[in-house]
Enzyme design. Structure first.
Site, PDB file in Angstrom:
ATOM      1  N   ASN A  50     -10.014  -0.779  -0.690  1.00 32.44           N
ATOM      2  CA  ASN A  50      -8.557  -0.651  -0.589  1.00 32.44           C
ATOM      3  C   ASN A  50      -7.924  -1.203  -1.871  1.00 32.44           C
ATOM      4  O   ASN A  50      -7.998  -2.397  -2.127  1.00 32.44           O
ATOM      5  CB  ASN A  50      -8.071  -1.434   0.637  1.00 32.44           C
ATOM      6  CG  ASN A  50      -6.575  -1.301   0.867  1.00 32.44           C
ATOM      7  OD1 ASN A  50      -5.838  -0.853  -0.007  1.00 32.44           O
ATOM      8  ND2 ASN A  50      -6.124  -1.705   2.039  1.00 32.44           N
ATOM      9  N   HIS A  67      -3.387   6.957   1.936  1.00 31.69           N
ATOM     10  CA  HIS A  67      -3.730   5.614   1.452  1.00 31.69           C
ATOM     11  C   HIS A  67      -5.122   5.271   1.968  1.00 31.69           C
ATOM     12  O   HIS A  67      -5.444   5.486   3.132  1.00 31.69           O
ATOM     13  CB  HIS A  67      -2.702   4.603   1.962  1.00 31.69           C
ATOM     14  CG  HIS A  67      -3.182   3.194   1.813  1.00 31.69           C
ATOM     15  ND1 HIS A  67      -3.640   2.701   0.614  1.00 31.69           N
ATOM     16  CD2 HIS A  67      -3.305   2.175   2.708  1.00 31.69           C
ATOM     17  CE1 HIS A  67      -4.011   1.449   0.782  1.00 31.69           C
ATOM     18  NE2 HIS A  67      -3.821   1.110   2.036  1.00 31.69           N
ATOM     19  N   CYS A  86       0.810  -1.224   0.000  1.00 31.94           N
ATOM     20  CA  CYS A  86       0.000   0.000   0.000  1.00 31.94           C
ATOM     21  C   CYS A  86       0.844   1.275   0.000  1.00 31.94           C
ATOM     22  O   CYS A  86       0.331   2.364  -0.283  1.00 31.94           O
ATOM     23  CB  CYS A  86      -0.948  -0.001   1.190  1.00 31.94           C
ATOM     24  SG  CYS A  86      -1.995  -1.457   1.223  1.00 31.94           S
TER      25      CYS A  86
HETATM   26  N1  ACO Z   1     -18.513  -9.513   8.111  1.00 31.34           N
HETATM   27  C1  ACO Z   1     -18.994  -9.845   9.307  1.00 31.34           C
HETATM   28  N2  ACO Z   1     -18.217 -10.186  10.352  1.00 31.34           N
HETATM   29  C2  ACO Z   1     -16.898 -10.183  10.149  1.00 31.34           C
HETATM   30  C3  ACO Z   1     -16.306  -9.843   8.930  1.00 31.34           C
HETATM   31  C4  ACO Z   1     -17.181  -9.513   7.870  1.00 31.34           C
HETATM   32  N3  ACO Z   1     -16.731  -9.172   6.642  1.00 31.34           N
HETATM   33  N4  ACO Z   1     -14.971  -9.925   9.034  1.00 31.34           N
HETATM   34  C5  ACO Z   1     -14.709 -10.289  10.302  1.00 31.34           C
HETATM   35  N5  ACO Z   1     -15.868 -10.453  10.976  1.00 31.34           N
HETATM   36  C6  ACO Z   1     -16.044 -10.863  12.348  1.00 31.34           C
HETATM   37  C7  ACO Z   1     -14.850 -11.556  12.936  1.00 31.34           C
HETATM   38  O1  ACO Z   1     -14.862 -12.906  12.583  1.00 31.34           O
HETATM   39  C8  ACO Z   1     -15.055 -11.354  14.417  1.00 31.34           C
HETATM   40  O2  ACO Z   1     -15.959 -12.312  14.839  1.00 31.34           O
HETATM   41  P1  ACO Z   1     -15.728 -13.090  16.229  1.00 31.34           P
HETATM   42  O3  ACO Z   1     -15.725 -12.029  17.282  1.00 31.34           O
HETATM   43  O4  ACO Z   1     -16.888 -13.995  16.295  1.00 31.34           O
HETATM   44  O5  ACO Z   1     -14.398 -13.779  16.073  1.00 31.34           O
HETATM   45  C9  ACO Z   1     -15.800 -10.021  14.499  1.00 31.34           C
HETATM   46  O6  ACO Z   1     -16.204  -9.705  13.155  1.00 31.34           O
HETATM   47  C10 ACO Z   1     -14.990  -8.870  15.049  1.00 31.34           C
HETATM   48  O7  ACO Z   1     -13.718  -8.859  14.475  1.00 31.34           O
HETATM   49  P2  ACO Z   1     -12.680  -7.744  14.906  1.00 31.34           P
HETATM   50  O8  ACO Z   1     -11.331  -8.201  14.472  1.00 31.34           O
HETATM   51  O9  ACO Z   1     -12.906  -7.369  16.315  1.00 31.34           O
HETATM   52  O10 ACO Z   1     -13.186  -6.513  14.034  1.00 31.34           O
HETATM   53  P3  ACO Z   1     -12.508  -5.123  14.003  1.00 31.34           P
HETATM   54  O11 ACO Z   1     -13.375  -4.134  14.644  1.00 31.34           O
HETATM   55  O12 ACO Z   1     -11.081  -5.179  14.425  1.00 31.34           O
HETATM   56  O13 ACO Z   1     -12.533  -4.817  12.437  1.00 31.34           O
HETATM   57  C11 ACO Z   1     -11.123  -4.849  10.521  1.00 31.34           C
HETATM   58  C12 ACO Z   1     -11.882  -5.684  11.546  1.00 31.34           C
HETATM   59  C13 ACO Z   1     -12.122  -4.021   9.734  1.00 31.34           C
HETATM   60  C14 ACO Z   1     -10.384  -5.787   9.577  1.00 31.34           C
HETATM   61  C15 ACO Z   1     -10.139  -3.948  11.284  1.00 31.34           C
HETATM   62  O14 ACO Z   1      -9.305  -4.704  12.108  1.00 31.34           O
HETATM   63  C16 ACO Z   1      -9.326  -3.126  10.349  1.00 31.34           C
HETATM   64  O15 ACO Z   1      -9.804  -2.223   9.738  1.00 31.34           O
HETATM   65  N6  ACO Z   1      -8.023  -3.404  10.258  1.00 31.34           N
HETATM   66  C17 ACO Z   1      -7.166  -2.758   9.308  1.00 31.34           C
HETATM   67  C18 ACO Z   1      -7.057  -3.689   8.202  1.00 31.34           C
HETATM   68  C19 ACO Z   1      -6.889  -3.052   6.881  1.00 31.34           C
HETATM   69  O16 ACO Z   1      -7.439  -2.047   6.528  1.00 31.34           O
HETATM   70  N7  ACO Z   1      -6.108  -3.747   6.106  1.00 31.34           N
HETATM   71  C20 ACO Z   1      -5.893  -3.366   4.754  1.00 31.34           C
HETATM   72  C21 ACO Z   1      -4.549  -3.687   4.306  1.00 31.34           C
HETATM   73  S1  ACO Z   1      -3.353  -2.814   5.216  1.00 31.34           S
HETATM   74  C22 ACO Z   1      -3.442  -1.257   4.818  1.00 31.34           C
HETATM   75  O17 ACO Z   1      -3.905  -0.937   3.762  1.00 31.34           O
HETATM   76  C23 ACO Z   1      -2.947  -0.271   5.759  1.00 31.34           C
END
Ligand code: ACO
Length: 325
Positions: A282, A252, A115
């Site tokens: 993304n 980004h 990214c």
């Molecule tokens: N739909 C429904 N539920 C989901 C989904 C989905 N698409 N994906 C995950 N869940 C569930 C998980 O399984 C988890 O369930 P559980 O509690 O039963 O295990 C629950 O949602 C909560 O998961 P968390 O990890 O607590 O969710 P969080 O609030 O952290 O959000 C997310 C997850 C959106 C991925 C967040 O961590 C995030 O934004 N991280 C940054 C990741 C990112 O943007 N990466 C891109 C590449 S890196 C970059 O570009 C910088």
């Protein structure tokens, strides 16, 4: 004293026609529009059609940028292309773009910084221009992430999209002041200790496979806003610029909550933050140039404005660009 600066003389972007909404994603994995919008701000993403490669999309974006710049492909001295989804393991995707644009001299190469890729590519091209090694350069960020997305993994598949964005740079003599148009400065960093937190499950020298995106979302989130805010502050301080002087933050586009957290740390209102993540999701290396080109085309970002471009991605890599358009 006169110095050489890389002036941005053309911007281009390309988004594939096929749009997949959150409701469409809910048909293939257990998720919902409400979950995706609340956690990420993403409403839809574009996916390339079967048979369309990263170089195909890069060429479309490049043709638009070259037209805007009034530059022919044969006049380019350099192409630096950032991607984690190359057409082939080798040669570089940049050489396919070079051939398609009719550029038969100079050089074309890829950089892999996920990214942050566009910022790495921009720094490489800008430094070569500053040294007088090239006059006209094309810097591209392009991704076909749908090809390395595991569409059975709801943790990752809702987050990514395909697209391309690019900028044509031309060497121009300036007096080296903040009023100059062009790339004022760039900074790039990496810390390989975090490589396992966001990576592909495959690679030619490990398991002969391309692999799929795997990610520790919380760890990525924790570092993203901090790294993007810290490198932004560093580049501003280095150049004696205050946050108030910046017209637009063009970060980004990973996730609206990362954008909001970065803006909060920097004390910049969201009205000055370009956000395209809702429509594009993304697109990794393509996200910054896509956001830049689309916002310029819509008239939001204007020539002469001061732009701060922070990014962070797999590696971890991160960096920032300070540009007067
Ligand atoms: N739909 C429904 N539920 C989901 C989904 C989905 N698409 N994906 C995950 N869940 C569930 C998980 O399984 C988890 O369930 P559980 O509690 O039963 O295990 C629950 O949602 C909560 O998961 P968390 O990890 O607590 O969710 P969080 O609030 O952290 O959000 C997310 C997850 C959106 C991925 C967040 O961590 C995030 O934004 N991280 C940054 C990741 C990112 O943007 N990466 C891109 C590449 S890196 C970059 O570009 C910088």
């Amino acid at each position: 004293m006169t110095i050489l600066r890389s002036r941005i003389i053309g911007l281009g972007s390309f988004l594939p026609e096929r749009v997949s909404t959150n409701d469409d994603m809910a048909k293939i994995v257990e998720t919902s529009d409400e979950w995706i919008v609340t956690r990420t701000g993403i409403r839809q993403r574009h996916f390339a059609a079967e048979g369309v490669s990263s170089s195909d999309m890069a060429v479309k974006a490049a043709e638009e940028a070259l037209k805007a710049a009034g530059v022919k492909g044969e006049d380019l001295d350099l192409i630096v292309l950032a991607t984690v989804t190359p057409d082939k393991t080798f040669p570089a995707t940049a050489v396919y773009v070079q051939a398609a644009l009719g550029m038969t001299h100079g050089c074309a190469f890829d950089v892999v910084a996920a990214c942050s890729g566009f910022l790495y590519a921009l720094r490489a091209a800008d430094n070569m221009i500053r040294l007088g090694q090239v006059k006209t350069a094309l810097v591209i960020g392009v991704e076909t992430l749908s090809r390395i997305t595991d569409f059975t993994d709801r943790n990752t598949c809702v987050l990514f999209g395909d697209g391309a964005g690019c900028a044509v740079l031309r060497a121009e003599e300036c007096d080296g002041s903040l009023a100059d148009r062009g790339v004022i400065d760039t900074l790039i960093y990496s810390d390989g200790r975090y490589a396992p937190e966001l990576c592909s499950t495959g690679g030619p020298s490990t398991n002969h496979e391309v692999g799929y995106i795997t990610m520790n979302g919380r760890e990525v989130f924790r570092h993203a806003a901090v790294n993007m805010a810290d490198v932004s502050e560093e580049i501003l301080a280095k150049n004696g610029v205050s946050m108030e002087q910046v017209d637009w933050l063009v970060p980004h586009q990973a996730n609206i909550r990362i954008l909001e957290a970065t803006a909060k740390r920097l004390g910049i209102p969201m009205e000055k933050v370009i956000s395209t993540v809702g429509d594009h999701a993304n697109t990794s290396a393509a996200s910054i140039p896509l956001a830049l080109a689309e916002s310029y085309k819509s008239g939001k970002i204007k020539e002469g404005q001061l732009l701060l471009l922070p990014g962070m991605g797999a590696g971890f890599t991160w960096g920032a660009g300070l540009i007067r358009l």
